[in-house]
Design a protein around this motif. Structure first.
Motif, PDB file in Angstrom:
ATOM      1  N   VAL A  12     -35.762   1.509  -8.702  1.00 68.54           N
ATOM      2  CA  VAL A  12     -35.889   0.959 -10.060  1.00 68.54           C
ATOM      3  C   VAL A  12     -35.966  -0.566  -9.998  1.00 68.54           C
ATOM      4  CG1 VAL A  12     -34.771   0.721 -12.312  1.00 68.54           C
ATOM      5  CG2 VAL A  12     -34.737   2.927 -11.129  1.00 68.54           C
ATOM      6  N   VAL A  13     -35.134  -1.171  -9.166  1.00 66.93           N
ATOM      7  CA  VAL A  13     -35.200  -2.637  -9.006  1.00 66.93           C
ATOM      8  C   VAL A  13     -36.554  -3.033  -8.415  1.00 66.93           C
ATOM      9  CG1 VAL A  13     -34.163  -4.669  -7.935  1.00 66.93           C
ATOM     10  CG2 VAL A  13     -32.696  -2.800  -8.729  1.00 66.93           C
ATOM     11  N   ALA A  14     -37.049  -2.253  -7.441  1.00 67.91           N
ATOM     12  CA  ALA A  14     -38.347  -2.547  -6.827  1.00 67.91           C
ATOM     13  C   ALA A  14     -39.475  -2.432  -7.845  1.00 67.91           C
ATOM     14  CB  ALA A  14     -38.590  -1.598  -5.657  1.00 67.91           C
ATOM     15  N   ASP A  15     -39.351  -1.524  -8.798  1.00 64.77           N
ATOM     16  CA  ASP A  15     -40.367  -1.383  -9.845  1.00 64.77           C
ATOM     17  C   ASP A  15     -40.301  -2.534 -10.850  1.00 64.77           C
ATOM     18  OD1 ASP A  15     -41.333   0.944  -8.754  1.00 64.77           O
ATOM     19  OD2 ASP A  15     -40.232   2.272 -10.099  1.00 64.77           O
ATOM     20  N   GLU A  16     -39.083  -2.890 -11.236  1.00 65.90           N
ATOM     21  CA  GLU A  16     -38.911  -3.913 -12.285  1.00 65.90           C
ATOM     22  C   GLU A  16     -38.973  -5.334 -11.737  1.00 65.90           C
ATOM     23  OE1 GLU A  16     -38.778  -3.429 -15.438  1.00 65.90           O
ATOM     24  OE2 GLU A  16     -38.555  -1.236 -15.490  1.00 65.90           O
ATOM     25  N   PHE A  19     -33.245  -7.642 -11.875  1.00 63.26           N
ATOM     26  CA  PHE A  19     -32.004  -6.877 -11.844  1.00 63.26           C
ATOM     27  C   PHE A  19     -31.510  -6.550 -13.252  1.00 63.26           C
ATOM     28  CE2 PHE A  19     -32.069  -8.066  -7.447  1.00 63.26           C
ATOM     29  CZ  PHE A  19     -31.313  -7.095  -6.801  1.00 63.26           C
ATOM     30  N   GLY A  20     -31.691  -7.474 -14.197  1.00 60.64           N
ATOM     31  CA  GLY A  20     -31.235  -7.231 -15.560  1.00 60.64           C
ATOM     32  C   GLY A  20     -31.976  -6.064 -16.199  1.00 60.64           C
ATOM     33  N   ARG A  21     -33.325  -6.083 -16.103  1.00 57.54           N
ATOM     34  CA  ARG A  21     -34.110  -4.998 -16.692  1.00 57.54           C
ATOM     35  C   ARG A  21     -33.833  -3.677 -15.980  1.00 57.54           C
ATOM     36  NH1 ARG A  21     -38.314  -8.931 -16.757  1.00 57.54           N
ATOM     37  NH2 ARG A  21     -39.277  -7.958 -14.919  1.00 57.54           N
ATOM     38  N   ALA A  22     -33.653  -3.741 -14.654  1.00 57.12           N
ATOM     39  CA  ALA A  22     -33.371  -2.525 -13.893  1.00 57.12           C
ATOM     40  C   ALA A  22     -32.039  -1.928 -14.323  1.00 57.12           C
ATOM     41  CB  ALA A  22     -33.356  -2.829 -12.395  1.00 57.12           C
ATOM     42  N   ALA A  23     -31.015  -2.779 -14.502  1.00 56.50           N
ATOM     43  CA  ALA A  23     -29.706  -2.290 -14.933  1.00 56.50           C
ATOM     44  C   ALA A  23     -29.799  -1.658 -16.315  1.00 56.50           C
ATOM     45  CB  ALA A  23     -28.700  -3.447 -14.939  1.00 56.50           C
ATOM     46  N   GLU A  24     -30.563  -2.287 -17.213  1.00 53.94           N
ATOM     47  CA  GLU A  24     -30.730  -1.738 -18.562  1.00 53.94           C
ATOM     48  C   GLU A  24     -31.431  -0.378 -18.499  1.00 53.94           C
ATOM     49  OE1 GLU A  24     -32.829  -2.971 -22.822  1.00 53.94           O
ATOM     50  OE2 GLU A  24     -32.706  -4.406 -21.172  1.00 53.94           O
ATOM     51  N   ARG A  25     -32.435  -0.284 -17.658  1.00 55.35           N
ATOM     52  CA  ARG A  25     -33.164   0.987 -17.519  1.00 55.35           C
ATOM     53  C   ARG A  25     -32.266   2.080 -16.950  1.00 55.35           C
ATOM     54  NH1 ARG A  25     -38.580   1.193 -13.797  1.00 55.35           N
ATOM     55  NH2 ARG A  25     -38.456   3.409 -13.193  1.00 55.35           N
ATOM     56  N   LEU A  26     -31.365   1.691 -16.059  1.00 57.78           N
ATOM     57  CA  LEU A  26     -30.470   2.673 -15.450  1.00 57.78           C
ATOM     58  C   LEU A  26     -29.246   2.961 -16.315  1.00 57.78           C
ATOM     59  CD1 LEU A  26     -30.608   1.317 -11.797  1.00 57.78           C
ATOM     60  CD2 LEU A  26     -31.376   3.588 -12.530  1.00 57.78           C
ATOM     61  N   GLY A  27     -29.018   2.145 -17.322  1.00 57.98           N
ATOM     62  CA  GLY A  27     -27.866   2.352 -18.203  1.00 57.98           C
ATOM     63  C   GLY A  27     -26.547   1.947 -17.571  1.00 57.98           C
ATOM     64  N   LEU A  48     -33.722  -6.733   1.596  1.00 53.63           N
ATOM     65  CA  LEU A  48     -34.729  -5.970   0.853  1.00 53.63           C
ATOM     66  C   LEU A  48     -35.414  -6.789  -0.233  1.00 53.63           C
ATOM     67  CD1 LEU A  48     -32.698  -2.657   0.467  1.00 53.63           C
ATOM     68  CD2 LEU A  48     -34.423  -3.202   2.199  1.00 53.63           C
ATOM     69  N   PHE A  49     -34.711  -7.786  -0.794  1.00 55.47           N
ATOM     70  CA  PHE A  49     -35.270  -8.603  -1.871  1.00 55.47           C
ATOM     71  C   PHE A  49     -35.072 -10.084  -1.565  1.00 55.47           C
ATOM     72  CE2 PHE A  49     -34.056  -4.627  -4.002  1.00 55.47           C
ATOM     73  CZ  PHE A  49     -35.233  -4.310  -4.666  1.00 55.47           C
ATOM     74  N   ASP A  50     -36.056 -10.882  -1.922  1.00 55.07           N
ATOM     75  CA  ASP A  50     -35.890 -12.321  -1.974  1.00 55.07           C
ATOM     76  C   ASP A  50     -35.481 -12.664  -3.397  1.00 55.07           C
ATOM     77  OD1 ASP A  50     -36.469 -13.124   0.655  1.00 55.07           O
ATOM     78  OD2 ASP A  50     -38.637 -12.920   0.286  1.00 55.07           O
ATOM     79  N   ARG A  51     -34.295 -13.245  -3.552  1.00 54.11           N
ATOM     80  CA  ARG A  51     -33.745 -13.516  -4.872  1.00 54.11           C
ATOM     81  C   ARG A  51     -33.883 -15.003  -5.189  1.00 54.11           C
ATOM     82  NH1 ARG A  51     -30.911  -9.786  -2.063  1.00 54.11           N
ATOM     83  NH2 ARG A  51     -30.115  -7.912  -3.105  1.00 54.11           N
ATOM     84  N   GLY A  52     -35.091 -15.425  -5.482  1.00 52.82           N
ATOM     85  CA  GLY A  52     -35.331 -16.811  -5.868  1.00 52.82           C
ATOM     86  C   GLY A  52     -35.476 -16.889  -7.380  1.00 52.82           C
ATOM     87  N   ARG A  53     -36.370 -17.758  -7.835  1.00 55.56           N
ATOM     88  CA  ARG A  53     -36.637 -17.825  -9.277  1.00 55.56           C
ATOM     89  C   ARG A  53     -37.226 -16.508  -9.748  1.00 55.56           C
ATOM     90  NH1 ARG A  53     -39.685 -23.199 -11.023  1.00 55.56           N
ATOM     91  NH2 ARG A  53     -39.201 -22.224 -13.028  1.00 55.56           N
ATOM     92  N   ARG A  54     -37.928 -15.850  -8.822  1.00 64.62           N
ATOM     93  CA  ARG A  54     -38.442 -14.522  -9.091  1.00 64.62           C
ATOM     94  C   ARG A  54     -37.943 -13.578  -8.013  1.00 64.62           C
ATOM     95  NH1 ARG A  54     -43.295 -14.127  -7.858  1.00 64.62           N
ATOM     96  NH2 ARG A  54     -43.792 -12.241  -9.064  1.00 64.62           N
ATOM     97  N   VAL A  55     -37.644 -12.347  -8.409  1.00 64.55           N
ATOM     98  CA  VAL A  55     -37.236 -11.342  -7.432  1.00 64.55           C
ATOM     99  C   VAL A  55     -38.493 -10.721  -6.827  1.00 64.55           C
ATOM    100  CG1 VAL A  55     -36.051  -9.134  -7.077  1.00 64.55           C
ATOM    101  CG2 VAL A  55     -35.086 -10.835  -8.653  1.00 64.55           C
ATOM    102  N   THR A  58     -39.136  -7.984   0.107  1.00 59.53           N
ATOM    103  CA  THR A  58     -39.434  -8.435   1.459  1.00 59.53           C
ATOM    104  C   THR A  58     -40.316  -7.384   2.139  1.00 59.53           C
ATOM    105  OG1 THR A  58     -37.513  -7.331   2.399  1.00 59.53           O
ATOM    106  CG2 THR A  58     -37.194  -9.589   1.585  1.00 59.53           C
ATOM    107  N   GLU A  59     -40.759  -7.677   3.334  1.00 57.80           N
ATOM    108  CA  GLU A  59     -41.548  -6.692   4.084  1.00 57.80           C
ATOM    109  C   GLU A  59     -40.726  -5.435   4.343  1.00 57.80           C
ATOM    110  OE1 GLU A  59     -44.192  -6.350   8.210  1.00 57.80           O
ATOM    111  OE2 GLU A  59     -43.335  -8.270   7.578  1.00 57.80           O
ATOM    112  N   ALA A  60     -39.433  -5.631   4.658  1.00 57.19           N
ATOM    113  CA  ALA A  60     -38.554  -4.474   4.860  1.00 57.19           C
ATOM    114  C   ALA A  60     -38.404  -3.680   3.566  1.00 57.19           C
ATOM    115  CB  ALA A  60     -37.191  -4.932   5.365  1.00 57.19           C
ATOM    116  N   GLY A  61     -38.360  -4.391   2.445  1.00 51.66           N
ATOM    117  CA  GLY A  61     -38.253  -3.718   1.151  1.00 51.66           C
ATOM    118  C   GLY A  61     -39.481  -2.896   0.822  1.00 51.66           C
TER     119      GLY A  61
END
Length: 315
Positions: A12-16, A19-27, A48-55, A58-61
């Motif tokens: 879900v985080v990978a789709d969104e 993190f905020g929108r993913a948490a809302e989607r997951l409830g 798995l994620f680069d957490r900069g100004r934008r999420v 990564t290649e592993a992700g």
């Protein structure tokens, strides 16, 4: 189960990619979601994620996203099959068979399966090998009777049925006077055969054998339906290769010397979470096919599990 939940949260985080929108989607709240993803990264030993100004992934992700989708899809199918089996709801096996399969063989497979599994419906569909491989890949079929050789990557293969082929030609052909024929005897004749797109591997193998034994068809006419093929043979457009005689007085069937042309077929099914009766169907069908008195069960040939190269031109 906790790992599966972590993978679902990760997807879900990978789709969104937020993190905020993913948490809302997951409830759920965002902090527990972030902590779960961090634990997953720690367990995998990869960021798995680069957490900069934008999420961003990564290649592993990216690798995990592809693998996690497939793993969770298989898990969901497995749990669904297990639940249906527990409730007695596994009422159908969706299987493909080639359009040219004789009616008697088709009836034999249906009858044998019904006798052994009276509570399970066998839903047979007329499909070419190429159509079956596509449907098996996306799990729209549980099993398919494929003409070999074929690309069976990610498929389990059941018993292989090997059947010698003979020649169908008009009764008034000079060749009909012979009790048997070699492929070289057919020089100058055209060929009537199913389109290459229906089963590329078996088409290429048949033409390669014809060329190797002195028969280069003067022309190739394609026929999807056996009756259409018969009409083309009767009209003088070429000969056809079939396992045995037809109940048609205007054509004759002659065996090929050395049995150099052979048809090979086998049921295949997905290895991951297969239908419980898929392998049993393959065994039953092989027994029915072998019962014609000329076919036999043989070990699979390694080259049948990879595509054949194109080596000819049709005229």
């Amino acid at each position: 189960m906790d790992h599966l939940r972590s993978l679902r949260y990760f997807l879900v985080v990978a789709d969104e990619l937020h993190f905020g929108r993913a948490a809302e989607r997951l409830g759920i709240a965002q902090p527990p979601l972030s902590q779960r993803v961090k634990r997953l990264e720690a367990e995998l030993g990869a960021k798995l994620f680069d957490r900069g100004r934008r999420v961003t992934l990564t290649e592993a992700g990216e690798v995990l996203r592809a693998e996690a989708r497939e793993l969770l899809s298989r898990w969901d199918r497995m749990t669904s099959l297990v639940a249906k089996a527990e409730r007695g709801e596994l009422d159908a096996v969706r299987a493909g068979v080639p359009p040219e399969l004789p009616g008697g063989v088709l009836a034999g497979i249906l009858t044998a399966f019904a006798a052994q599994y009276p509570a399970v419906r066998l839903d047979l569909q007329e499909l070419t090998t190429a159509e079956q491989t596509r449907l098996l890949a996306d799990r729209s079929l549980d099993a398919g009777l494929l003409q070999l050789p074929v690309d069976v990557v990610d498929l389990e293969l059941g018993p292989v049925i090997d059947t010698p082929l003979g020649v169908v030609l008009p009764r008034d052909s000079p060749l009909a006077r012979r009790s048997s024929l070699s492929l070289a005897d057919l020089a100058g004749e055209g060929l009537v055969h199913a389109p290459r797109a229906a089963a590329p591997g078996s088409y290429d193998a048949l033409l390669r054998t014809c060329w190797d034994h002195g028969f280069r068809p003067a022309s190739i006419r394609h026929a999807r339906n056996p009756e259409f093929a018969l009409g083309l043979v009767l009209a003088g457009h070429g000969v056809a290769f079939e396992p045995g005689p037809r109940k048609e007085p205007r054509v004759v069937w002659r065996p090929l010397e050395g049995e150099v042309l052979r048809s090979r077929m086998a049921f295949a099914w997905p290895p991951a979470s297969p239908h419980p009766q898929a392998a049993k169907l393959a065994e039953l069908a092989a027994a029915v096919l072998e019962g014609d008195g000329i076919s036999r069960i043989v070990p699979p040939n390694p080259v049948e599990a990879r595509p054949w190269d194109v080596f000819y031109q049709t005229s």
